[in-house]
Motif scaffolding. Structure first.
Motif: not given
Length: 83
Positions: A31-33
């Motif tokens: 994920s981006l996070e």
């Protein structure tokens, strides 16, 4: 803090961790996070690795100075035009 932990790792362990992060990010399935967190961890690892290299260079300089072979240290660094 992660930075203190990174400074306790060996240089080779730092490189291994960085390689793992790169493979994880290249895979693209995070994920981006998680990608941002991995990138931040990578930045800390790079800084820790640079610090270890600086320490090694200082030790080499001290040893060469003590033995009177300071000129040999310049062979570690390319002269202008050799880069």
């Amino acid at each position: 803090m992660a930075t203190k932990k990174n400074h306790r790792l060996s240089f080779d362990a730092i490189l291994d961790e960085l390689e793992t992060i790169v493979h994880r990010l290249e895979n693209g399935s995070v994920s981006l996070e998680d990608a941002l967190q991995s990138f931040e961890q990578g930045v800390h690892l790079v800084r820790a690795g640079q610090h270890k290299l600086e320490q090694a260079e200082q030790k080499i300089q001290i040893l060469l100075t003590q033995s009177g072979d300071v000129e040999q240290l310049s062979s570690f660094y390319p002269t202008q035009g050799e880069e």
